[in-house]
Design a protein around this motif. Structure first.
Motif, PDB file in Angstrom:
ATOM      1  N   PRO A 127       0.805  -1.225   0.000  1.00  0.00           N
ATOM      2  CA  PRO A 127       0.000   0.000   0.000  1.00  0.00           C
ATOM      3  C   PRO A 127       0.839   1.277   0.000  1.00  0.00           C
ATOM      4  CG  PRO A 127      -0.863  -1.526   1.614  1.00  0.00           C
ATOM      5  CD  PRO A 127       0.428  -2.100   1.117  1.00  0.00           C
ATOM      6  N   ILE A 128       1.955   1.271   0.722  1.00  0.00           N
ATOM      7  CA  ILE A 128       2.817   2.458   0.728  1.00  0.00           C
ATOM      8  C   ILE A 128       3.426   2.677  -0.652  1.00  0.00           C
ATOM      9  CG2 ILE A 128       4.981   3.387   1.661  1.00  0.00           C
ATOM     10  CD1 ILE A 128       4.196   2.126   4.346  1.00  0.00           C
ATOM     11  N   ALA A 129       3.800   1.597  -1.318  1.00  0.00           N
ATOM     12  CA  ALA A 129       4.346   1.705  -2.676  1.00  0.00           C
ATOM     13  C   ALA A 129       3.290   2.232  -3.646  1.00  0.00           C
ATOM     14  CB  ALA A 129       4.858   0.347  -3.140  1.00  0.00           C
ATOM     15  N   MET A 130       2.038   1.811  -3.462  1.00  0.00           N
ATOM     16  CA  MET A 130       0.974   2.317  -4.341  1.00  0.00           C
ATOM     17  C   MET A 130       0.751   3.813  -4.141  1.00  0.00           C
ATOM     18  SD  MET A 130      -1.872  -0.688  -4.441  1.00  0.00           S
ATOM     19  CE  MET A 130      -2.904   0.196  -5.576  1.00  0.00           C
ATOM     20  N   VAL A 131       0.774   4.258  -2.897  1.00  0.00           N
ATOM     21  CA  VAL A 131       0.623   5.689  -2.625  1.00  0.00           C
ATOM     22  C   VAL A 131       1.807   6.452  -3.221  1.00  0.00           C
ATOM     23  CG1 VAL A 131       0.587   7.434  -0.792  1.00  0.00           C
ATOM     24  CG2 VAL A 131      -0.795   5.377  -0.568  1.00  0.00           C
ATOM     25  N   GLY A 132       3.002   5.915  -3.055  1.00  0.00           N
ATOM     26  CA  GLY A 132       4.188   6.563  -3.612  1.00  0.00           C
ATOM     27  C   GLY A 132       4.155   6.631  -5.127  1.00  0.00           C
ATOM     28  N   LEU A 133       3.762   5.545  -5.765  1.00  0.00           N
ATOM     29  CA  LEU A 133       3.658   5.559  -7.235  1.00  0.00           C
ATOM     30  C   LEU A 133       2.552   6.503  -7.701  1.00  0.00           C
ATOM     31  CD1 LEU A 133       4.207   1.797  -8.093  1.00  0.00           C
ATOM     32  CD2 LEU A 133       5.729   3.718  -8.584  1.00  0.00           C
ATOM     33  N   GLY A 134       1.467   6.571  -6.946  1.00  0.00           N
ATOM     34  CA  GLY A 134       0.401   7.516  -7.280  1.00  0.00           C
ATOM     35  C   GLY A 134       0.881   8.953  -7.191  1.00  0.00           C
ATOM     36  N   TRP A 135       1.621   9.261  -6.125  1.00  0.00           N
ATOM     37  CA  TRP A 135       2.164  10.612  -5.975  1.00  0.00           C
ATOM     38  C   TRP A 135       3.136  10.927  -7.110  1.00  0.00           C
ATOM     39  CZ3 TRP A 135       7.253  12.162  -4.878  1.00  0.00           C
ATOM     40  CH2 TRP A 135       7.400  13.519  -4.598  1.00  0.00           C
ATOM     41  N   LEU A 136       3.958   9.946  -7.479  1.00  0.00           N
ATOM     42  CA  LEU A 136       4.904  10.133  -8.573  1.00  0.00           C
ATOM     43  C   LEU A 136       4.166  10.355  -9.893  1.00  0.00           C
ATOM     44  CD1 LEU A 136       7.961  10.121  -9.012  1.00  0.00           C
ATOM     45  CD2 LEU A 136       7.778   7.705  -9.585  1.00  0.00           C
ATOM     46  N   GLY A 137       3.077   9.613 -10.103  1.00  0.00           N
ATOM     47  CA  GLY A 137       2.279   9.800 -11.318  1.00  0.00           C
ATOM     48  C   GLY A 137       1.635  11.174 -11.372  1.00  0.00           C
ATOM     49  N   ILE A 138       1.125  11.645 -10.236  1.00  0.00           N
ATOM     50  CA  ILE A 138       0.517  12.977 -10.196  1.00  0.00           C
ATOM     51  C   ILE A 138       1.578  14.040 -10.470  1.00  0.00           C
ATOM     52  CG2 ILE A 138      -0.568  14.673  -8.654  1.00  0.00           C
ATOM     53  CD1 ILE A 138      -1.926  12.257  -7.261  1.00  0.00           C
ATOM     54  N   LYS A 139       2.743  13.866  -9.898  1.00  0.00           N
ATOM     55  CA  LYS A 139       3.822  14.837 -10.061  1.00  0.00           C
ATOM     56  C   LYS A 139       4.326  14.894 -11.503  1.00  0.00           C
ATOM     57  CE  LYS A 139       8.331  15.999  -8.225  1.00  0.00           C
ATOM     58  NZ  LYS A 139       9.443  15.578  -7.395  1.00  0.00           N
ATOM     59  N   ASN A 140       4.303  13.753 -12.204  1.00  0.00           N
ATOM     60  CA  ASN A 140       4.821  13.688 -13.569  1.00  0.00           C
ATOM     61  C   ASN A 140       3.761  13.926 -14.634  1.00  0.00           C
ATOM     62  OD1 ASN A 140       7.461  13.275 -12.828  1.00  0.00           O
ATOM     63  ND2 ASN A 140       7.215  11.060 -12.712  1.00  0.00           N
ATOM     64  N   GLY A 141       2.571  14.342 -14.249  1.00  0.00           N
ATOM     65  CA  GLY A 141       1.565  14.703 -15.234  1.00  0.00           C
ATOM     66  C   GLY A 141       0.566  13.610 -15.574  1.00  0.00           C
ATOM     67  N   ARG A 142       0.708  12.443 -15.059  1.00  0.00           N
ATOM     68  CA  ARG A 142      -0.258  11.352 -15.281  1.00  0.00           C
ATOM     69  C   ARG A 142      -1.240  11.352 -14.117  1.00  0.00           C
ATOM     70  NH1 ARG A 142       0.990   8.484 -19.868  1.00  0.00           N
ATOM     71  NH2 ARG A 142       3.200   8.516 -20.351  1.00  0.00           N
ATOM     72  N   THR A 143      -2.091  12.373 -14.116  1.00  0.00           N
ATOM     73  CA  THR A 143      -2.928  12.607 -12.948  1.00  0.00           C
ATOM     74  C   THR A 143      -3.991  11.533 -12.739  1.00  0.00           C
ATOM     75  OG1 THR A 143      -4.338  14.062 -14.249  1.00  0.00           O
ATOM     76  CG2 THR A 143      -2.574  15.089 -12.981  1.00  0.00           C
ATOM     77  N   MET A 144      -4.584  11.043 -13.800  1.00  0.00           N
ATOM     78  CA  MET A 144      -5.676  10.072 -13.644  1.00  0.00           C
ATOM     79  C   MET A 144      -5.183   8.772 -12.998  1.00  0.00           C
ATOM     80  SD  MET A 144      -8.761   9.444 -13.854  1.00  0.00           S
ATOM     81  CE  MET A 144     -10.005   9.707 -15.045  1.00  0.00           C
ATOM     82  N   ILE A 145      -4.151   8.185 -13.561  1.00  0.00           N
ATOM     83  CA  ILE A 145      -3.630   6.938 -13.000  1.00  0.00           C
ATOM     84  C   ILE A 145      -2.971   7.196 -11.646  1.00  0.00           C
ATOM     85  CG2 ILE A 145      -1.386   7.007 -14.147  1.00  0.00           C
ATOM     86  CD1 ILE A 145      -3.495   3.859 -13.621  1.00  0.00           C
ATOM     87  N   GLY A 146      -2.379   8.374 -11.483  1.00  0.00           N
ATOM     88  CA  GLY A 146      -1.765   8.729 -10.211  1.00  0.00           C
ATOM     89  C   GLY A 146      -2.791   8.807  -9.090  1.00  0.00           C
ATOM     90  N   TRP A 147      -3.915   9.476  -9.346  1.00  0.00           N
ATOM     91  CA  TRP A 147      -4.964   9.573  -8.330  1.00  0.00           C
ATOM     92  C   TRP A 147      -5.582   8.216  -8.026  1.00  0.00           C
ATOM     93  CZ3 TRP A 147      -5.408  13.010  -4.837  1.00  0.00           C
ATOM     94  CH2 TRP A 147      -5.028  14.313  -5.069  1.00  0.00           C
ATOM     95  N   ILE A 148      -5.755   7.401  -9.055  1.00  0.00           N
ATOM     96  CA  ILE A 148      -6.324   6.063  -8.833  1.00  0.00           C
ATOM     97  C   ILE A 148      -5.407   5.237  -7.937  1.00  0.00           C
ATOM     98  CG2 ILE A 148      -6.873   3.877  -9.977  1.00  0.00           C
ATOM     99  CD1 ILE A 148      -7.946   5.552 -12.342  1.00  0.00           C
ATOM    100  N   LEU A 149      -4.116   5.228  -8.246  1.00  0.00           N
ATOM    101  CA  LEU A 149      -3.161   4.476  -7.422  1.00  0.00           C
ATOM    102  C   LEU A 149      -3.073   5.039  -6.004  1.00  0.00           C
ATOM    103  CD1 LEU A 149      -0.198   3.784  -9.867  1.00  0.00           C
ATOM    104  CD2 LEU A 149      -1.737   2.119  -8.831  1.00  0.00           C
ATOM    105  N   ALA A 150      -3.079   6.357  -5.880  1.00  0.00           N
ATOM    106  CA  ALA A 150      -2.971   6.975  -4.555  1.00  0.00           C
ATOM    107  C   ALA A 150      -4.199   6.660  -3.703  1.00  0.00           C
ATOM    108  CB  ALA A 150      -2.789   8.483  -4.696  1.00  0.00           C
ATOM    109  N   ILE A 151      -5.378   6.702  -4.301  1.00  0.00           N
ATOM    110  CA  ILE A 151      -6.605   6.434  -3.545  1.00  0.00           C
ATOM    111  C   ILE A 151      -6.683   4.962  -3.135  1.00  0.00           C
ATOM    112  CG2 ILE A 151      -9.122   6.304  -3.758  1.00  0.00           C
ATOM    113  CD1 ILE A 151      -8.944   8.940  -5.373  1.00  0.00           C
ATOM    114  N   ILE A 152      -6.379   4.063  -4.058  1.00  0.00           N
ATOM    115  CA  ILE A 152      -6.415   2.631  -3.727  1.00  0.00           C
ATOM    116  C   ILE A 152      -5.364   2.305  -2.661  1.00  0.00           C
ATOM    117  CG2 ILE A 152      -5.987   0.309  -4.626  1.00  0.00           C
ATOM    118  CD1 ILE A 152      -7.288   1.237  -7.248  1.00  0.00           C
TER     119      ILE A 152
END
Length: 101
Positions: free
Chosen positions: A40-65
């Motif tokens: 779960p911590i890795a998913m939140v981290g990857l979500g944050w990284l996705g949001i930061k790099n412009g992939r907001t949709m997949i980033g938010w999905i990963l961060a929320i899950i």
């Protein structure tokens, strides 16, 4: 001690907090392993990284899950903190009512 509405509420909060706390401590024989928090911590981290790099949709999905999975892992700890908070708030209600007489 004079019983009024706030005293009853305080005693009820202390009772509920104690029941939650005793239930959590009694049923908790072994803690979750540290590795179970890794995914779960890795998913939140990857979500944050996705949001930061412009992939907001997949980033938010990963961060929320990841956040929901992490909250479910921490639910026992959250319940214990809530129970202690109820007990402390109930005791403080009793002390403030007692000092006003």
């Amino acid at each position: 001690m004079k019983m009024n509405r706030n005293t009853g509420l305080a005693l009820l909060l202390i009772l509920f907090g104690a029941l939650i706390l005793f239930g959590r401590l009694g049923m908790h024989h072994g803690g979750p392993h540290l590795m179970s928090f890794l995914f779960p911590i890795a998913m939140v981290g990857l979500g944050w990284l996705g949001i930061k790099n412009g992939r907001t949709m997949i980033g938010w999905i990963l961060a929320i899950i990841g956040t929901l999975a992490l909250l479910s892992k921490l639910s026992g700890l959250i319940a214990i903190v809530l129970a202690i908070g109820l007990i402390i708030y109930g005791v403080s209600l009793l002390k403030t009512k007692r000092s006003s007489y």
